[in-house]
Design an enzyme around this catalytic site. Structure first.
Site, PDB file in Angstrom:
ATOM      1  N   ARG A  44       0.801  -1.292  -0.110  1.00  0.00           N
ATOM      2  CA  ARG A  44       0.085  -0.318   0.014  1.00  0.00           C
ATOM      3  C   ARG A  44       0.957   1.110   0.189  1.00  0.00           C
ATOM      4  O   ARG A  44       1.663   1.553   0.845  1.00  0.00           O
ATOM      5  CB  ARG A  44      -0.870  -0.230   1.226  1.00  0.00           C
ATOM      6  CG  ARG A  44      -1.900   1.268   1.265  1.00  0.00           C
ATOM      7  CD  ARG A  44      -2.887   0.837   2.620  1.00  0.00           C
ATOM      8  NE  ARG A  44      -3.708   1.964   2.775  1.00  0.00           N
ATOM      9  CZ  ARG A  44      -3.666   2.905   3.280  1.00  0.00           C
ATOM     10  NH1 ARG A  44      -2.630   3.352   3.858  1.00  0.00           N
ATOM     11  NH2 ARG A  44      -4.756   4.122   3.244  1.00  0.00           N
ATOM     12  N   CYS A 420       0.013 -40.955  23.303  1.00  0.00           N
ATOM     13  CA  CYS A 420      -1.022 -41.784  21.984  1.00  0.00           C
ATOM     14  C   CYS A 420      -2.187 -41.054  22.246  1.00  0.00           C
ATOM     15  O   CYS A 420      -3.106 -40.958  21.191  1.00  0.00           O
ATOM     16  CB  CYS A 420      -1.106 -43.213  22.606  1.00  0.00           C
ATOM     17  SG  CYS A 420       0.328 -43.916  22.520  1.00  0.00           S
TER      18      CYS A 420
END
Ligand code: 3NM
Length: 496
Positions: A44, A420
């Site tokens: 910009r 796990c």
């Protein structure tokens, strides 16, 4: 770069005025911000002449391309066309959408600013690719803003868009920084509207002393902001978590899957996988207690889920411990695609192909956090999976975005099967939230680890034994609070 794949999470808008950029070099600031995790850049520049603008845009495009991140140009469509970057952003007073689209063609990204639902709907109907909503807060970066709409204004536009059936990506802009990003995201995206896809900032990054750190901090906040969406998606679907897992954790993993909102099935026989893969769930392949028969089952199930498009989580338990396991990892990786690979340092090093020797399934760490981040990123790039590298500080990467999660409690390391069951938790999140596997993985990680923190400090918990039932209770409680809209627990999330 496909338009539909753009990640609007941390959207950097540049500003070259000395008041914001100081005496820094714009290209170097953008490069540092990209290293920190900026996902899209808008050049910009309202002041430079055309020649300078083209030159700067070319230099920025060279950098953004290296990071695989789109570069848009604000307002100056001719500059975007000349540079060949990925698109433009236009304000309400800039060139009309239709004219910009004619000049850019159908494949470029065109974003439009909207301050009201009328402007937002008009831009959607015209065909805009995303919306910049603002101005959230008054900002000295843009003094001519017309309406300051606050998070409540953003929320009402999001509500209007979702009730009109639009799922267009949105970012908000105006005065957003590291101190207010979390509350802006939460207040703007309050249910039942669609959530913001990201935040756009100028000074929070361009004026920062350390733009990379500022970008990393904002990315962590954006990812944290999506955690409730993931948990709510789980609540809406109660997805199947199909676990092919080891003998030690069957019962614990099934209970954790239930506590986090999933529907567990512990099915190690691969002939069932084709049917189960059609039920919309996710598969966990956990290599603990591997056998030749088990490996064959894993390959068959992996391929069934790949064919059905279902997520698959690989937990290469103890991968570096024996040559059998090292070979099993290689075979699995060459047999199909994984959505997530979760493991400790030795396990992920083995997946990477390094020759490490692990003593057992317990984790030892020898790498620094930046080295762990590089390892996770490299494995994510080579496998196409989101990599979750667990440890005191966890690292998660999809090869582009790399984050650290610093939650958890030492009791998690003193009870068997917690690693796990994190894999199982992540599988539930992946099954329900398909649009961004990294968000889903992080949601699983923070839900799991903050539940552990809460359990560990309960009065009825005296050690690892009493921790386990309290942990399952807290998983369930955190999930229930989130679904009810109470996300105060997320303030404990340490994602960076
Ligand atoms: N557009 P900062 S506000 C470029 O409301 C821009 O459309 C806005 O700067 C809009 O992050 C803005 O430094 C400036 O507040 C945002």
């Amino acid at each position: 770069m496909a338009k539909g794949k753009v990640d609007y999470g941390v959207y950097l808008v540049t500003d070259s005025t000395p008041a914001i950029l100081g005496n820094k070099d714009l290209t170097s600031v953008v490069e540092a911000a990209l290293q920190g995790g900026v996902t899209i850049v808008q050049y910009r520049d309202k002041l430079s002449d055309r020649e300078t603008a083209v030159k700067t845009a070319r230099a920025l495009h060279e950098v953004t391309r290296r990071f695989g991140v789109p570069l848009l140009v604000n307002d100056r469509v001719d500059v975007a066309v000349e540079v060949g970057c990925e698109g433009v952003h236009i304000g309400q007073d800039d060139m009309a959408y239709e004219e910009a689209r004619k000049l850019l063609g159908p494949d470029k990204i065109i974003g439009v600013t909207a301050s009201s639902i009328q402007e937002a709907l008009k831009a959607c109907e015209a065909g805009a690719d995303y919306l910049g909503l603002g101005t959230v807060y008054a900002t000295s970066t843009k003094k001519d803003t017309k309406s300051i709409i606050g998070p409540a204004g953003i929320r009402s536009i999001l509500l209007g868009l979702s009730s009109a059936g639009h799922s267009i990506p949105t970012v908000c802009i105006g005065g957003i920084n590291g101190s207010n990003a979390t509350s802006v995201l939460a207040e703007s995206s309050a249910a039942p509207a669609k959530s913001l896809d990201g935040i756009a900032v100028v000074s929070a990054i361009v004026a920062a002393v350390d733009p990379a750190a500022a970008a990393r901090d904002l990315l962590g906040k954006v990812v944290a902001g999506r955690v409730p969406d993931v948990i709510k998606a789980v609540a809406a679907t109660t997805p199947l978590s199909h676990n092919m897992t080891n003998l030690v954790v069957q019962n614990f993993a099934a209970n954790v899957a239930l506590a986090v909102g999933g529907s567990p099935i512990m099915a190690n026989y691969a002939e069932e996988a084709a049917d189960l893969a059609k039920l919309g769930g996710a598969l966990v392949i956990n290599m603990g207690t591997v056998t030749p028969e088990g490996l064959k089952n894993h390959i068959q199930a992996l391929q069934a889920y790949n064919a059905a498009g279902g997520p698959v989580v690989l937990d290469p338990v103890g991968a570096g411990a024996t040559s059998i396991r090292r070979n099993a990892v290689k075979t699995l990786l060459s047999s199909g695609k994984f959505t997530v690979i979760k493991g400790n340092e030795g396990e992920i090093q083995t997946v990477y192909g390094a020759s490490v020797t692990q003593r057992g399934v317990d984790s030892a760490s020898s790498l620094t956090i930046p080295q762990r981040a590089s390892l996770a990123k490299a494995v994510a790039r080579s496998t196409g999976a989101v990599v979750v590298l667990t440890g005191t500080t966890d690292v998660v990467s999809d090869g582009v975005r790399t984050l650290r999660v610093d939650n958890g409690h030492e009791f998690l390391g003193r009870v068997t099967g917690t690693g796990c069951t994190l894999g199982t938790t992540i599988s539930v999140m992946e099954a329900a939230f398909r649009s961004d596997p990294l968000f889903a993985a992080v949601a699983g990680m923070v839900l799991f680890e903050i539940a552990a923190e809460r359990a560990a400090v309960r009065d009825d918990v005296r050690g690892p034994g009493t921790f386990v039932p309290a942990f399952i209770d807290e998983l369930s409680a955190v999930r229930t609070e989130t679904v009810k809209g109470d996300v105060a627990w997320l303030a404990k999330a340490k994602i960076e």
